[in-house]
Scaffold this motif. Structure first.
Motif, PDB file in Angstrom:
ATOM      1  N   ASP A 167      36.197  34.227  38.473  1.00  0.00           N
ATOM      2  CA  ASP A 167      35.056  34.342  37.547  1.00  0.00           C
ATOM      3  C   ASP A 167      34.410  35.723  37.664  1.00  0.00           C
ATOM      4  O   ASP A 167      33.949  36.295  36.672  1.00  0.00           O
ATOM      5  CB  ASP A 167      34.043  33.226  37.794  1.00  0.00           C
ATOM      6  N   ASN A 168      34.387  36.275  38.885  1.00  0.00           N
ATOM      7  CA  ASN A 168      33.852  37.630  39.068  1.00  0.00           C
ATOM      8  C   ASN A 168      34.689  38.657  38.307  1.00  0.00           C
ATOM      9  O   ASN A 168      34.147  39.558  37.660  1.00  0.00           O
ATOM     10  CB  ASN A 168      33.834  37.993  40.552  1.00  0.00           C
ATOM     11  N   TYR A 171      33.951  38.427  34.735  1.00  0.00           N
ATOM     12  CA  TYR A 171      32.621  38.974  34.443  1.00  0.00           C
ATOM     13  C   TYR A 171      32.668  40.496  34.345  1.00  0.00           C
ATOM     14  O   TYR A 171      32.075  41.087  33.432  1.00  0.00           O
ATOM     15  CB  TYR A 171      31.628  38.566  35.534  1.00  0.00           C
ATOM     16  N   GLU A 175      31.653  43.234  31.493  1.00  0.00           N
ATOM     17  CA  GLU A 175      30.781  44.385  31.714  1.00  0.00           C
ATOM     18  C   GLU A 175      31.441  45.677  31.217  1.00  0.00           C
ATOM     19  O   GLU A 175      30.774  46.574  30.695  1.00  0.00           O
ATOM     20  CB  GLU A 175      30.443  44.516  33.202  1.00  0.00           C
ATOM     21  N   LEU A 190      32.842  36.666  28.072  1.00  0.00           N
ATOM     22  CA  LEU A 190      31.851  35.912  28.839  1.00  0.00           C
ATOM     23  C   LEU A 190      31.832  34.438  28.435  1.00  0.00           C
ATOM     24  O   LEU A 190      31.570  33.559  29.269  1.00  0.00           O
ATOM     25  CB  LEU A 190      30.468  36.537  28.656  1.00  0.00           C
ATOM     26  N   LEU A 193      34.578  32.966  30.396  1.00  0.00           N
ATOM     27  CA  LEU A 193      34.156  32.788  31.792  1.00  0.00           C
ATOM     28  C   LEU A 193      33.384  31.485  31.956  1.00  0.00           C
ATOM     29  O   LEU A 193      33.671  30.679  32.857  1.00  0.00           O
ATOM     30  CB  LEU A 193      33.290  33.978  32.225  1.00  0.00           C
ATOM     31  N   LYS A 202      28.934  33.561  38.817  1.00  0.00           N
ATOM     32  CA  LYS A 202      28.627  34.585  37.823  1.00  0.00           C
ATOM     33  C   LYS A 202      28.144  34.016  36.486  1.00  0.00           C
ATOM     34  O   LYS A 202      27.861  34.776  35.556  1.00  0.00           O
ATOM     35  CB  LYS A 202      29.857  35.464  37.576  1.00  0.00           C
ATOM     36  N   ASP A 205      24.603  35.327  35.287  1.00  0.00           N
ATOM     37  CA  ASP A 205      24.694  36.723  34.844  1.00  0.00           C
ATOM     38  C   ASP A 205      25.454  36.831  33.525  1.00  0.00           C
ATOM     39  O   ASP A 205      25.135  37.669  32.675  1.00  0.00           O
ATOM     40  CB  ASP A 205      25.390  37.577  35.908  1.00  0.00           C
ATOM     41  N   ALA A 206      26.455  35.981  33.359  1.00  0.00           N
ATOM     42  CA  ALA A 206      27.239  35.995  32.123  1.00  0.00           C
ATOM     43  C   ALA A 206      26.378  35.575  30.925  1.00  0.00           C
ATOM     44  O   ALA A 206      26.458  36.174  29.851  1.00  0.00           O
ATOM     45  CB  ALA A 206      28.448  35.063  32.257  1.00  0.00           C
ATOM     46  N   LYS A 209      24.049  38.455  30.047  1.00  0.00           N
ATOM     47  CA  LYS A 209      24.732  39.531  29.334  1.00  0.00           C
ATOM     48  C   LYS A 209      25.134  39.099  27.923  1.00  0.00           C
ATOM     49  O   LYS A 209      25.195  39.924  27.003  1.00  0.00           O
ATOM     50  CB  LYS A 209      25.958  39.983  30.123  1.00  0.00           C
TER      51      LYS A 209
END
Length: 255
Positions: A167-168, A171, A175, A190, A193, A202, A205-206, A209
């Protein structure tokens, strides 16, 4: 008769003289007023210029604040990611050493006592391959080599789709697209994800974003919905706090 005419002319002359004086005074007053108006207009023009310059400086400062806030956000995100990856690497290296020691006891016992065993690094190929590949991809991202980083993260996902770091990796691909202003690809990445790794670390954060990306393409409704869902589903997280900040900037209540 002449005396009467003279007496009559005296006040007329006096009146005429007084009127002339009054006209001169009025002309001077009008002239002074005109000068005052011109001076006032100049002052107003200067004030308008000052206000415009102040507005410009305020806009520049606001932009600098936004840039600094984004930079701080990115640094915090990177710091958190480094900490997470460091712990992951430590755990996996420890497991690799433990497994190798269990499967290869004869190799270890055959080492001469005089040899410095601290220099020997025992490697489990599969674990080292994925951690080193991920670390290399992330290092490329940090150096701004986005094309190379994208290829390496995709290689990692192809080889290890179900790893803890998958997943990182996805992500950071998002980005990369975001940094290149390819917001539609960022959104698709995303979304993938969140769908594939709903329990991944993540996900908050996803979602954040995603909200930012929707704003960039002018889809404010979707952006607001994503930011509000982040606040409701992940309260107290750093991403949720940033979502509140963004909604406040937009003038949208989030309670």
């Amino acid at each position: 008769m002449k005396i009467k005419k003279s007496m009559f002319l005296i006040p007329v002359v006096a009146l005429t003289f007084a009127c002339a004086q009054n006209n001169e005074i009025i002309k001077k007053s009008i002239s002074n007023i005109n000068e005052d108006i011109i001076t006032l207009q100049k002052s107003i023009a200067e004030l308008q210029l000052n206000v415009q310059e102040l507005d410009r400086k305020i806009n520049v400062n606001n932009e600098n604040i936004k840039v600094n806030s984004d930079a701080i956000e990115k640094l915090k995100n990177e710091l958190n990611n480094y900490s997470y990856e460091l712990e992951n690497l430590k755990k996996k290296l420890k497991n690799a050493n433990s497994q190798t020691q269990q499967t290869q006891p004869s190799t270890i016992s055959s080492i001469p006592k005089t040899q410095d065993t601290s220099e020997i690094i025992i490697i489990e190929d599969d674990t080292t391959d994925k951690t080193s590949l991920y670390s290399y991809a992330y290092e490329l991202y940090m150096k701004g080599k986005y094309f190379e980083s994208l290829n390496k993260f995709n290689e990692f996902l192809k080889k290890f789709p179900n790893d803890d770091l998958s997943d990182n990796a996805l992500y950071w691909i998002g980005e990369i697209y975001y940094s290149q202003k390819d917001y539609l690809k960022c959104i698709d990445t995303l979304k993938e994800l969140i769908k594939k790794y709903p329990q991944g670390n993540k996900v908050p954060d996803a979602i954040l974003k995603l909200g930012y990306s929707y704003l960039e393409i002018g889809d404010q409704d979707n952006a607001i919905n994503k930011l509000k869902s982040l606040i409701n589903n992940y309260p107290g997280t750093r991403a949720a706090n940033l979502a509140k900040q963004k909604l406040s900037e937009l003038g949208v209540p989030y309670d």
